[in-house]
Every structure is written in C-alpha cells, then in structure tokens.
Design a protein around this motif. Sequence first.
Motif, PDB file in Angstrom:
ATOM      1  N   UNK A  33       0.817  -1.208   0.000  1.00 54.57           N
ATOM      2  CA  UNK A  33       0.000   0.000   0.000  1.00 54.57           C
ATOM      3  C   UNK A  33       0.854   1.263   0.000  1.00 54.57           C
ATOM      4  N   UNK A  34       2.047   1.181   0.564  1.00 56.49           N
ATOM      5  CA  UNK A  34       2.936   2.334   0.535  1.00 56.49           C
ATOM      6  C   UNK A  34       3.447   2.572  -0.886  1.00 56.49           C
ATOM      7  N   UNK A  35       3.753   1.499  -1.614  1.00 62.98           N
ATOM      8  CA  UNK A  35       4.238   1.625  -2.988  1.00 62.98           C
ATOM      9  C   UNK A  35       3.103   1.947  -3.955  1.00 62.98           C
ATOM     10  N   UNK A  36       1.916   1.411  -3.723  1.00 61.65           N
ATOM     11  CA  UNK A  36       0.763   1.587  -4.605  1.00 61.65           C
ATOM     12  C   UNK A  36      -0.410   2.133  -3.805  1.00 61.65           C
ATOM     13  N   UNK A  37      -0.429   3.443  -3.567  1.00 60.84           N
ATOM     14  CA  UNK A  37      -1.541   3.978  -2.779  1.00 60.84           C
ATOM     15  C   UNK A  37      -2.868   3.790  -3.504  1.00 60.84           C
ATOM     16  N   UNK A  38      -3.934   3.577  -2.761  1.00 58.12           N
ATOM     17  CA  UNK A  38      -5.217   3.299  -3.386  1.00 58.12           C
ATOM     18  C   UNK A  38      -5.758   4.469  -4.212  1.00 58.12           C
ATOM     19  N   UNK A  39      -5.502   5.703  -3.794  1.00 56.25           N
ATOM     20  CA  UNK A  39      -6.000   6.864  -4.533  1.00 56.25           C
ATOM     21  C   UNK A  39      -4.856   7.864  -4.665  1.00 56.25           C
ATOM     22  N   UNK A  40      -4.634   8.352  -5.895  1.00 60.54           N
ATOM     23  CA  UNK A  40      -3.634   9.384  -6.096  1.00 60.54           C
ATOM     24  C   UNK A  40      -4.324  10.676  -6.548  1.00 60.54           C
ATOM     25  N   UNK A  41      -3.546  11.704  -6.818  1.00 56.82           N
ATOM     26  CA  UNK A  41      -4.116  13.008  -7.143  1.00 56.82           C
ATOM     27  C   UNK A  41      -4.947  12.976  -8.419  1.00 56.82           C
ATOM     28  N   UNK A  47     -12.514  11.982  -9.919  1.00 59.09           N
ATOM     29  CA  UNK A  47     -13.727  11.735  -9.129  1.00 59.09           C
ATOM     30  C   UNK A  47     -14.467  13.035  -8.853  1.00 59.09           C
ATOM     31  N   UNK A  48     -13.717  14.087  -8.531  1.00 58.35           N
ATOM     32  CA  UNK A  48     -14.354  15.368  -8.254  1.00 58.35           C
ATOM     33  C   UNK A  48     -15.023  15.937  -9.511  1.00 58.35           C
ATOM     34  N   UNK A  49     -14.386  15.752 -10.658  1.00 60.12           N
ATOM     35  CA  UNK A  49     -14.976  16.228 -11.910  1.00 60.12           C
ATOM     36  C   UNK A  49     -16.244  15.442 -12.244  1.00 60.12           C
ATOM     37  N   UNK A  50     -16.256  14.153 -11.954  1.00 58.07           N
ATOM     38  CA  UNK A  50     -17.430  13.333 -12.204  1.00 58.07           C
ATOM     39  C   UNK A  50     -18.591  13.716 -11.296  1.00 58.07           C
ATOM     40  N   UNK A  51     -18.262  14.224 -10.101  1.00 53.01           N
ATOM     41  CA  UNK A  51     -19.314  14.655  -9.181  1.00 53.01           C
ATOM     42  C   UNK A  51     -19.800  16.068  -9.493  1.00 53.01           C
ATOM     43  N   UNK A  52     -19.233  16.690 -10.502  1.00 50.02           N
ATOM     44  CA  UNK A  52     -19.686  18.012 -10.903  1.00 50.02           C
ATOM     45  C   UNK A  52     -18.946  19.148 -10.234  1.00 50.02           C
ATOM     46  N   UNK A  53     -17.838  18.868  -9.592  1.00 51.84           N
ATOM     47  CA  UNK A  53     -17.054  19.919  -8.951  1.00 51.84           C
ATOM     48  C   UNK A  53     -15.844  20.246  -9.813  1.00 51.84           C
ATOM     49  N   UNK A  54     -15.449  21.506  -9.784  1.00 51.74           N
ATOM     50  CA  UNK A  54     -14.230  21.884 -10.475  1.00 51.74           C
ATOM     51  C   UNK A  54     -13.114  21.917  -9.429  1.00 51.74           C
ATOM     52  N   UNK A  56      -9.748  22.514  -7.510  1.00 44.73           N
ATOM     53  CA  UNK A  56      -8.567  23.366  -7.515  1.00 44.73           C
ATOM     54  C   UNK A  56      -7.413  22.564  -6.917  1.00 44.73           C
ATOM     55  N   UNK A  57      -6.202  22.986  -7.224  1.00 46.03           N
ATOM     56  CA  UNK A  57      -5.035  22.268  -6.715  1.00 46.03           C
ATOM     57  C   UNK A  57      -4.987  22.334  -5.191  1.00 46.03           C
ATOM     58  N   UNK A  58      -5.425  23.445  -4.625  1.00 48.02           N
ATOM     59  CA  UNK A  58      -5.436  23.594  -3.171  1.00 48.02           C
ATOM     60  C   UNK A  58      -6.372  22.570  -2.527  1.00 48.02           C
ATOM     61  N   UNK A  59      -7.551  22.397  -3.120  1.00 45.11           N
ATOM     62  CA  UNK A  59      -8.526  21.447  -2.587  1.00 45.11           C
ATOM     63  C   UNK A  59      -8.005  20.010  -2.712  1.00 45.11           C
TER      64      UNK A  59
END
Length: 72
Positions: A33-41, A47-54, A56-59
């Motif tokens: 899990x350290x080498x292959x994290x389940x979710x990356x940026x 996922x955020x774009x699919x939920x209708x959110x734009x 930002x890099x900060x978020x």
Amino acid sequence: MDLWVVILVGILALVAGVALGFFIARRYMMTYLKKNPPINEQMLKMMMMQMGQKPSQKKINQMMSQMNKMQK
C-alpha cells in the motif's frame, strides 16, 4: 506420555505458524500500500470532476493530506 508431547508440539507449531503468517502478511500489505496507494491526485481529480465539482489544486492537496493522515 509421548502422545502428550506430540500433541503439545503440534499445537505450538500451529500457533507459531499462524502468528508468523499474520505478521508476514501484514508487513507485505503495508509495503504494497505504501508503494501503490489506493487513490492518487489524478484519481481524486477525476472523481471530483465526475461529481460536478471543479477541483482546484489547493482542494486536491488538502484532500490528499487528509487521506494520508487517515492512513497513518
């Protein structure tokens, strides 16, 4: 008397094998899990774009740091 010794050695070997197997499997999963994290940026951004959110890099950075804290 010899039967008790055989049974005792068998039970001790079984318990030691289970304990050793558990710790080896746990260590393997932690390194995996350290080498292959389940979710990356990139996945988080998609996922955020699919939920209708734009996103930002900060978020994205905030969410990633929060997820990293949860893993530790």
